[in-house]
Design a protein around this motif. Structure first.
Motif, mmCIF file in Angstrom:
data_model
loop_
_atom_site.group_PDB
_atom_site.id
_atom_site.type_symbol
_atom_site.label_atom_id
_atom_site.label_comp_id
_atom_site.label_asym_id
_atom_site.label_seq_id
_atom_site.Cartn_x
_atom_site.Cartn_y
_atom_site.Cartn_z
ATOM 1 N N THR A 1 -6.595 -85.402 -175.186
ATOM 2 C CA THR A 1 -6.760 -86.509 -174.251
ATOM 3 C C THR A 1 -8.217 -86.936 -174.095
ATOM 4 N N VAL A 2 -9.102 -85.971 -173.893
ATOM 5 C CA VAL A 2 -10.506 -86.295 -173.617
ATOM 6 C C VAL A 2 -11.286 -86.594 -174.890
ATOM 7 N N VAL A 3 -11.133 -85.769 -175.916
ATOM 8 C CA VAL A 3 -11.943 -85.924 -177.134
ATOM 9 C C VAL A 3 -11.330 -86.946 -178.091
ATOM 10 N N GLN A 4 -10.061 -86.775 -178.408
ATOM 11 C CA GLN A 4 -9.459 -87.652 -179.412
ATOM 12 C C GLN A 4 -9.102 -89.029 -178.859
ATOM 13 N N GLU A 5 -8.554 -89.079 -177.656
ATOM 14 C CA GLU A 5 -8.131 -90.356 -177.077
ATOM 15 C C GLU A 5 -9.208 -90.984 -176.198
ATOM 16 N N ARG A 6 -10.256 -90.199 -175.884
ATOM 17 C CA ARG A 6 -11.357 -90.665 -175.026
ATOM 18 C C ARG A 6 -10.853 -91.190 -173.691
ATOM 19 N N ALA A 7 -9.953 -90.443 -173.094
ATOM 20 C CA ALA A 7 -9.382 -90.799 -171.793
ATOM 21 C C ALA A 7 -9.674 -89.669 -170.806
ATOM 22 N N ARG B 1 -19.135 -78.110 -180.191
ATOM 23 C CA ARG B 1 -18.964 -79.292 -181.039
ATOM 24 C C ARG B 1 -20.180 -80.201 -180.920
ATOM 25 N N ALA B 2 -20.712 -80.343 -179.712
ATOM 26 C CA ALA B 2 -21.880 -81.204 -179.498
ATOM 27 C C ALA B 2 -23.095 -80.693 -180.278
ATOM 28 N N ARG B 3 -23.144 -79.391 -180.490
ATOM 29 C CA ARG B 3 -24.254 -78.813 -181.243
ATOM 30 C C ARG B 3 -24.152 -79.078 -182.737
ATOM 31 N N THR B 4 -22.929 -79.283 -183.230
ATOM 32 C CA THR B 4 -22.723 -79.399 -184.682
ATOM 33 C C THR B 4 -22.430 -80.816 -185.168
ATOM 34 N N VAL B 5 -22.023 -81.707 -184.262
ATOM 35 C CA VAL B 5 -21.656 -83.067 -184.659
ATOM 36 C C VAL B 5 -22.817 -84.004 -184.329
#
Length: 70
Positions: free
Chosen positions: A31-37, A63-67
């Motif tokens: 919901t939060v990461v893939q759909e940005r909701a 994820r924020a550290r690697t992307v």
């Protein structure tokens, strides 16, 4: 069918979480990461909502550290 959204959750969490807790983390990821909701976890007391959110935030921080920023 249960949600099988793949998330990079460390074994530490996977070994200790019950299935409903894994489903909660998958729900947050999808919901939060893939759909940005936005998302709300609303279970009865004692089902591990705090642990689910901590696991989700941990995975998100890793994820924020690697992307790279887009």
């Amino acid at each position: 069918a249960p949600d099988e959204t793949p998330i990079p959750l460390p074994e530490l969490f996977q070994e200790r979480f019950r299935e409903h807790q894994m489903q909660g983390v998958r729900f947050l990821w999808r919901t939060v990461v893939q759909e940005r909701a936005g998302a709300v976890l609303a279970h009865a007391m004692g089902l591990g909502k705090t642990a689910q959110v901590i696991a989700f935030l941990y995975v998100l921080s890793q994820r924020a550290r690697t992307v790279p920023d887009t």
